[in-house]
Design a protein around this motif. Structure first.
Motif, PDB file in Angstrom:
ATOM      1  N   HIS A   1     -11.008  -1.098  -8.667  1.00  0.00           N
ATOM      2  CA  HIS A   1      -9.943  -2.156  -8.315  1.00  0.00           C
ATOM      3  C   HIS A   1     -10.399  -3.110  -9.133  1.00  0.00           C
ATOM      4  CE1 HIS A   1      -8.198  -5.525  -6.365  1.00  0.00           C
ATOM      5  NE2 HIS A   1      -7.522  -4.832  -5.472  1.00  0.00           N
TER       6      HIS A   1
ATOM      7  N   SER B   1      -2.473   0.668  -4.530  1.00  0.00           N
ATOM      8  CA  SER B   1      -2.375  -0.490  -3.808  1.00  0.00           C
ATOM      9  C   SER B   1      -2.391  -1.613  -4.474  1.00  0.00           C
ATOM     10  CB  SER B   1      -3.511  -0.743  -2.672  1.00  0.00           C
ATOM     11  OG  SER B   1      -3.756   0.416  -1.810  1.00  0.00           O
ATOM     12  N   TRP B   2      -1.189  -2.673  -4.380  1.00  0.00           N
ATOM     13  CA  TRP B   2      -1.291  -3.721  -5.067  1.00  0.00           C
ATOM     14  C   TRP B   2      -1.438  -5.047  -4.133  1.00  0.00           C
ATOM     15  CZ3 TRP B   2       1.970   0.271  -5.648  1.00  0.00           C
ATOM     16  CH2 TRP B   2       2.000   0.949  -6.832  1.00  0.00           C
TER      17      TRP B   2
ATOM     18  N   THR C   1      -8.775  -6.818 -10.753  1.00  0.00           N
ATOM     19  CA  THR C   1      -8.174  -8.131 -10.340  1.00  0.00           C
ATOM     20  C   THR C   1      -8.008  -9.007 -11.550  1.00  0.00           C
ATOM     21  OG1 THR C   1      -8.759  -8.117  -7.926  1.00  0.00           O
ATOM     22  CG2 THR C   1      -8.163 -10.224  -8.946  1.00  0.00           C
TER      23      THR C   1
ATOM     24  N   GLY D   1      -4.009  -7.970  -8.417  1.00  0.00           N
ATOM     25  CA  GLY D   1      -5.087  -6.758  -8.453  1.00  0.00           C
ATOM     26  C   GLY D   1      -4.242  -5.410  -7.976  1.00  0.00           C
ATOM     27  N   GLU D   2      -4.796  -4.388  -8.503  1.00  0.00           N
ATOM     28  CA  GLU D   2      -4.318  -2.840  -8.384  1.00  0.00           C
ATOM     29  C   GLU D   2      -5.257  -2.062  -8.281  1.00  0.00           C
ATOM     30  OE1 GLU D   2      -1.723   0.479 -10.716  1.00  0.00           O
ATOM     31  OE2 GLU D   2      -2.045  -1.476 -11.424  1.00  0.00           O
ATOM     32  N   GLN D   3      -5.446  -1.006  -7.289  1.00  0.00           N
ATOM     33  CA  GLN D   3      -6.095  -0.031  -7.073  1.00  0.00           C
ATOM     34  C   GLN D   3      -5.422   1.290  -7.067  1.00  0.00           C
ATOM     35  OE1 GLN D   3      -9.048  -0.410  -3.682  1.00  0.00           O
ATOM     36  NE2 GLN D   3      -8.931   1.863  -3.527  1.00  0.00           N
TER      37      GLN D   3
ATOM     38  N   ASP E   1       0.970  -1.185   0.062  1.00  0.00           N
ATOM     39  CA  ASP E   1      -0.007   0.153   0.115  1.00  0.00           C
ATOM     40  C   ASP E   1       0.804   1.158   0.038  1.00  0.00           C
ATOM     41  OD1 ASP E   1      -2.512  -1.443   0.079  1.00  0.00           O
ATOM     42  OD2 ASP E   1      -2.122  -1.846   2.036  1.00  0.00           O
TER      43      ASP E   1
ATOM     44  N   ALA F   1     -14.269   0.362  -5.568  1.00  0.00           N
ATOM     45  CA  ALA F   1     -13.556  -0.060  -4.350  1.00  0.00           C
ATOM     46  C   ALA F   1     -13.993   1.169  -3.587  1.00  0.00           C
ATOM     47  CB  ALA F   1     -12.166  -0.105  -4.426  1.00  0.00           C
TER      48      ALA F   1
END
Length: 281
Positions: free
Chosen positions: A230, A105-106, A232, A249-251, A100, A224
């Motif tokens: 987000h 965030s991953w 995935t 995943g990534e956000q 994070d 999210a």
């Protein structure tokens, strides 16, 4: 003459043993024409790798780029990963990594499942095929031997609804969702370049070639929080009696950004192929 009865007794005993030997011969009890009982062969794999050490440090640095900005002690904690709770490490193991940062965030997870058939007439491989087929169908993709994957996986919004991928019931990024939304899509829903479809048919959820004995890829974009997105990407593959699942995943930190589908898919597939090679060694 006194020894004759003893000799006669010895001859009788020998004759009796010879006659009784047929009772101990397994072939004597076999019935002509009875079918032979065969046991299905076991699977190739009897153990599983140590999941938290299955991904090289260099790969983790690439998949969790924000980790390099953390203090060294925190970096080590991230790279160590967190093992999944399991009660039989010979049957199922997994590991999770999360990074994070203010920018994004991953999260990464891998799971290994060794399938064992308790039916002597069904091989471990055949049972693993059944388990894998269920996972593939749950992803909304064609069953083995069936038609090609639908442009709109089951449960996703249809193109005519005008919904963005993030608004579809199961959150799947479909091949038609973003193009149908067109100019009416909000900034948080992303653009065509960030969502499978609109000329990027190769980015749709699909079956994969040259990975294990069978493999598929799924791509899901979900809300999210209030406006963040987000994404995935999941790759699931089977090799003999082991099924491997990779989620990546990534956000993004900015609510107006949508994770790039192509980049996430390429990295997830590369890791899956690496794990397949590791199993084969």
């Amino acid at each position: 003459m006194a020894y004759v009865p003893g000799v006669a007794l010895l001859v009788a005993l020998v004759a009796g043993c010879s006659a009784g030997s047929d009772a101990d011969d397994p072939a004597a009890d076999s019935k002509p024409g009875s079918p032979a009982v065969t046991t299905a062969p076991p699977g190739k794999y009897r153990t599983l790798p140590e999941s938290c050490r299955a991904v090289p440090r260099s790969t983790l640095k690439d998949l969790l780029p924000g980790t390099a900005e953390l203090p060294e002690e925190q970096q080590e904690k991230v790279y160590e990963g967190t093992a999944s709770v399991t009660y039989d490490t010979d049957r199922k193991v997994g590991c999770r990594w999360t990074s994070d940062t203010p920018d994004a965030s991953w999260n990464l997870s891998i799971d290994f499942e060794r399938v064992v058939s308790y039916d002597p007439s069904v091989s471990d491989d055949d049972r693993a095929r059944e388990v894998y087929a269920t996972k593939q169908e749950d992803a909304g993709l064609a069953a083995p031997g069936g038609a090609t994957p639908s442009e709109t996986p089951s449960g996703s919004a249809s193109a005519s609804s005008g919904s963005t991928p993030s608004g579809s019931p199961d959150g799947k990024a479909t091949a038609t969702g973003s193009s149908a939304a067109g100019s009416s899509a909000s900034p948080s829903a992303g653009s065509d370049s960030a969502t499978p479809g609109a000329g990027d048919e190769d980015l749709r959820p699909r079956l994969l070639d040259d990975l294990g004995d069978a493999a598929f890829l799924d791509d899901v974009l979900t809300p999210a929080g209030s406006t963040a997105q987000h994404r995935t990407v999941s790759v699931v593959f089977r090799t003999s009696n082991v099924i491997v699942t990779v989620h990546y995943g990534e956000q993004p930190g900015r609510v107006t950004e949508v994770p790039d589908s192509r980049e996430l898919q390429e990295k997830t597939q590369a890791l899956a192929r690496n794990l397949d090679e590791t199993l084969s060694d």
